[in-house]
Design a protein around this motif. Structure first.
Motif, PDB file in Angstrom:
ATOM      1  N   PRO A  51       0.833  -1.202   0.000  1.00 44.37           N
ATOM      2  CA  PRO A  51       0.000   0.000   0.000  1.00 44.37           C
ATOM      3  C   PRO A  51       0.867   1.251   0.000  1.00 44.37           C
ATOM      4  CG  PRO A  51       0.031  -1.023   2.172  1.00 44.37           C
ATOM      5  CD  PRO A  51       0.707  -1.981   1.238  1.00 44.37           C
ATOM      6  N   PRO A  52       0.326   2.364  -0.503  1.00 43.34           N
ATOM      7  CA  PRO A  52       1.086   3.623  -0.483  1.00 43.34           C
ATOM      8  C   PRO A  52       1.334   4.084   0.945  1.00 43.34           C
ATOM      9  CG  PRO A  52      -1.182   4.016  -1.130  1.00 43.34           C
ATOM     10  CD  PRO A  52      -1.010   2.530  -1.093  1.00 43.34           C
ATOM     11  N   GLU A  53       2.174   5.086   1.072  1.00 48.78           N
ATOM     12  CA  GLU A  53       2.599   5.553   2.389  1.00 48.78           C
ATOM     13  C   GLU A  53       1.438   6.103   3.208  1.00 48.78           C
ATOM     14  OE1 GLU A  53       5.092   9.036   2.336  1.00 48.78           O
ATOM     15  OE2 GLU A  53       6.305   8.287   3.989  1.00 48.78           O
ATOM     16  N   ARG A  54       0.498   6.778   2.558  1.00 50.86           N
ATOM     17  CA  ARG A  54      -0.603   7.431   3.278  1.00 50.86           C
ATOM     18  C   ARG A  54      -1.957   6.902   2.796  1.00 50.86           C
ATOM     19  NH1 ARG A  54       2.419  10.402   7.137  1.00 50.86           N
ATOM     20  NH2 ARG A  54       4.419  10.693   6.100  1.00 50.86           N
ATOM     21  N   PHE A  55      -2.913   6.966   3.675  1.00 53.63           N
ATOM     22  CA  PHE A  55      -4.224   6.390   3.374  1.00 53.63           C
ATOM     23  C   PHE A  55      -4.897   7.077   2.194  1.00 53.63           C
ATOM     24  CE2 PHE A  55      -8.820   5.963   3.920  1.00 53.63           C
ATOM     25  CZ  PHE A  55      -8.932   4.581   4.014  1.00 53.63           C
ATOM     26  N   TYR A  56      -4.821   8.393   2.111  1.00 54.87           N
ATOM     27  CA  TYR A  56      -5.525   9.096   1.037  1.00 54.87           C
ATOM     28  C   TYR A  56      -4.990   8.713  -0.335  1.00 54.87           C
ATOM     29  CZ  TYR A  56      -1.666  12.463   0.372  1.00 54.87           C
ATOM     30  OH  TYR A  56      -0.453  13.055   0.090  1.00 54.87           O
ATOM     31  N   GLN A  57      -3.753   8.213  -0.391  1.00 50.07           N
ATOM     32  CA  GLN A  57      -3.172   7.811  -1.660  1.00 50.07           C
ATOM     33  C   GLN A  57      -3.692   6.457  -2.142  1.00 50.07           C
ATOM     34  OE1 GLN A  57       0.902   8.062  -0.335  1.00 50.07           O
ATOM     35  NE2 GLN A  57       1.178  10.122  -1.195  1.00 50.07           N
ATOM     36  N   ARG A  58      -4.525   5.806  -1.334  1.00 48.98           N
ATOM     37  CA  ARG A  58      -5.144   4.551  -1.743  1.00 48.98           C
ATOM     38  C   ARG A  58      -6.302   4.773  -2.728  1.00 48.98           C
ATOM     39  NH1 ARG A  58      -5.378   0.194   2.967  1.00 48.98           N
ATOM     40  NH2 ARG A  58      -3.375   0.551   4.002  1.00 48.98           N
ATOM     41  N   PHE A  59      -6.731   6.027  -2.868  1.00 45.87           N
ATOM     42  CA  PHE A  59      -7.902   6.339  -3.686  1.00 45.87           C
ATOM     43  C   PHE A  59      -7.504   7.275  -4.826  1.00 45.87           C
ATOM     44  CE2 PHE A  59      -9.325   5.061   0.429  1.00 45.87           C
ATOM     45  CZ  PHE A  59     -10.535   4.406   0.235  1.00 45.87           C
ATOM     46  N   ASP A  60      -8.185   7.135  -5.969  1.00 49.32           N
ATOM     47  CA  ASP A  60      -7.906   8.055  -7.067  1.00 49.32           C
ATOM     48  C   ASP A  60      -8.596   9.388  -6.790  1.00 49.32           C
ATOM     49  OD1 ASP A  60     -10.581   8.015  -7.889  1.00 49.32           O
ATOM     50  OD2 ASP A  60     -10.229   6.699  -9.596  1.00 49.32           O
TER      51      ASP A  60
END
Length: 585
Positions: A23-32
């Motif tokens: 997963p990416p470093e931050r949660f918000y980066q999980r979404f487009d």
């Protein structure tokens, strides 16, 4: 607040990754950028055990979440779910999360003088802040908590002027620019907060500017000691079902005193009869807990004129039935609850989804033996339409299926049974005939219907109140509550109240234009919902509206009689007489 003015800002991943990728470093980066999940296989916080997969980083920020007191006359009974979601996201991003739940700290109904309780709030906050200096403080709540939130944010800034204070919840989404300007806060988060808090904490951690951060309004320093409000607009909502909602974390309940307090003060079906007394349940051996299955309202732009239906997003989005039941099953096992209450604004809005939820619950019962009582909200027109459709097809109704799957309470914001007032408040699709069908079906299946009403809407007369009472009598309904129609920000009625001069009238006694200072005075005096006549939209005097509500409550034996202004004034007069007698002795 000082933010480094730098062009270094974080960016959202735009290319869908391989399912096996980390997963990416931050949660918000999980979404487009449009709120769709990029990889459904990435781990997230759900159960308490899953929290151990996400350890705090040494460089992670120290976040303090403060939950203000609410309904101080009642036992604390609902954990702040929104803060639970924010806490889970912050923990997944490696930050250190701490809470100060002032509503839980009071433990029982407040029976001391207001100034004494305010002093207790101040001392409790001061003590908490003295233990460790946070990197950021976040406060959440609704507009009726404005006065308390103003006190809390001001105190936080007095203790730590250099620590940024963020505001979230319905109060923030309703009037972000106003709240940024009037409260001692640096950042106001609009709409649902998971992606916004993740990116906000990331930018604060690396010293990046807040420019372009969707979902926030903030104070931007223009020169030493001077600032202006900059509003970056709303962030697109997380998308529905398996496109997004299913991949948010579950609220991080482990940080809150659920076992010690919240589950022992049940809500919904378990305290329906005692809710308006002090909230204490009549079933002390049965525990309950709250959760949500949906966000927003399917009526969208056609939402009722009195309702701020879009504070969690401008579209109606559901979680998948399997995802919802997974959380329900875990909550029963972990907290030994007998009942789960859904806090959704409108849970059973989609009858097809509701039937799938019931099917999933029945299937889970067969497979694992899982059963639990639950309750949620619906609309009378939705239930009535389903009843008529089911009768034609000779099939079970939605409520019959729901009862078989454990549902025990259906809550309706009926508001009125007068055709004239239904039209004036834009209660789309609801008619007296459909109200009758829905209430009769709910009583037949559930044993009772949990209905709320309000008096004082545009066009209200003695005749329209009589129409509401007549329909209730016809179907044998004992309402839960009669509120007074009140203007809240971000609703159609808010603008109407401003246009009619009712906001100034609530403050000064005279109709007129309301500037920001008058609006703030209105918020400071607002109090609990339906506590008093605030913005009477009818042509009747305020005193007559109060009398009509008192009459309707007594005629129908509504449960909030004990909280009505007339009951309160009678109790105060009685206390004054008793006090005088004791003083004379």
């Amino acid at each position: 607040m000082t933010v480094t003015n730098t062009s270094s800002t974080t960016s959202t991943i735009l290319v869908k990754p391989d399912r096996a990728s980390l997963p990416p470093e931050r949660f918000y980066q999980r979404f487009d950028p449009m709120g769709e999940i990029l990889n459904p296989d990435w781990q997230r916080i759900t159960t308490e055990e899953s929290e151990h997969l996400f350890q705090p980083r040494s460089e992670g920020l120290h976040l303090l979440l403060i939950n203000p007191p609410i309904r101080e006359w009642s036992y604390p009974n609902i954990m702040p779910i929104g803060q639970g979601y924010v806490a889970a996201v912050a923990a997944m991003d490696g930050h250190h999360v701490d809470i100060l739940d002032l509503n839980a700290e009071r433990k029982q109904p407040v029976k001391i003088a207001p100034e004494q309780f305010s002093k207790w709030v101040e001392d409790t906050i001061t003590q908490k802040l003295s233990q460790k200096k946070p990197d950021i403080i976040a406060i959440g709540g609704i507009i009726t908590q404005y006065k308390r939130i103003k006190e809390i944010s001001r105190l936080c800034k007095q203790v730590y002027p250099d620590v940024p204070v963020a505001l979230g919840g319905g109060i923030a989404s309703a009037m972000p620019d106003f709240m940024t300007a009037k409260l001692s806060v640096d950042i106001v988060m609009q709409g649902e907060g998971e992606l916004t808090i993740s990116e906000l904490l990331h930018r604060l951690e690396i010293g990046a500017s807040l420019k372009g951060l969707q979902g926030v309004a903030y104070r931007e320093e223009i020169r030493s000691g001077e600032w202006k409000v900059r509003n970056n607009g709303w962030r697109p909502s997380v998308q529905r079902l398996q496109k997004g909602m299913d991949y948010l974390p579950w609220p991080m309940r482990s940080l809150w005193p659920v076992d010690e307090l919240y589950k022992q003060n049940p809500v919904g079906h378990l305290n329906w009869r005692s809710k308006w007394i002090d909230g204490k349940t009549a079933e002390p051996s049965q525990y309950s807990i709250s959760m949500i299955a949906s966000r927003g309202c399917p009526y969208g732009a056609k939402a009722c004129d009195y309702c701020f239906a879009t504070y969690l997003g401008k579209s109606y989005r559901l979680r998948s039935p399997r995802e919802v039941v997974d959380e329900m099953e875990y909550l029963k096992q972990r907290y030994e609850v007998a009942y789960i209450h859904f806090l959704d604004d409108l849970m059973l809005a989609d009858s097809r989804w509701a039937r799938k939820l019931c099917e999933e619950l029945r299937e889970r019962r067969k497979r694992t033996g899982f059963e639990v009582m639950w309750g949620g909200t619906c609309r009378t027109n939705i239930v009535a339409d389903d009843v008529l459709r089911s009768r034609k097809k000779n099939e079970p109704t939605m409520l019959e299926e729901a009862y078989d799957a454990g549902m025990r309470q259906v809550g309706y914001g009926v508001e009125t049974a007068s055709p004239k007032i239904l039209q004036s408040i834009d209660k789309s699709g609801q008619t007296p005939e459909k109200i009758e069908i829905a209430i009769e079906e709910t009583k037949r299946v559930m044993g009772y219907a949990d209905c709320s009403f309000m008096i004082g809407s545009p066009g209200e007369t003695r005749e329209t109140v009589q129409e509401t009472v007549d329909v209730c009598r016809k179907v044998g309904l004992q309402p839960e509550v009669f509120f007074f129609t009140t203007a809240y920000p971000a609703t159609s009625f808010w603008q109407l109240a401003l246009d009619k001069g009712l906001i100034r009238k609530a403050v000064t006694g005279e109709k007129g234009t309301a500037d920001d200072d008058i609006i703030e005075q209105y918020f400071l005096r607002l109090g609990e919902q339906g506590e008093a006549v605030r913005t009477n939209f009818s042509d009747l005097p305020d005193e007559e509206i109060e009398e009509l509500s008192w009459w309707a409550i007594n005629e129908l034996k509504a449960q909030n009689k004990i909280r009505h202004p007339k009951t309160v004034s009678q109790q105060e007069r009685k206390s004054a007489v008793v006090g005088a007698t004791k003083a004379d002795l």
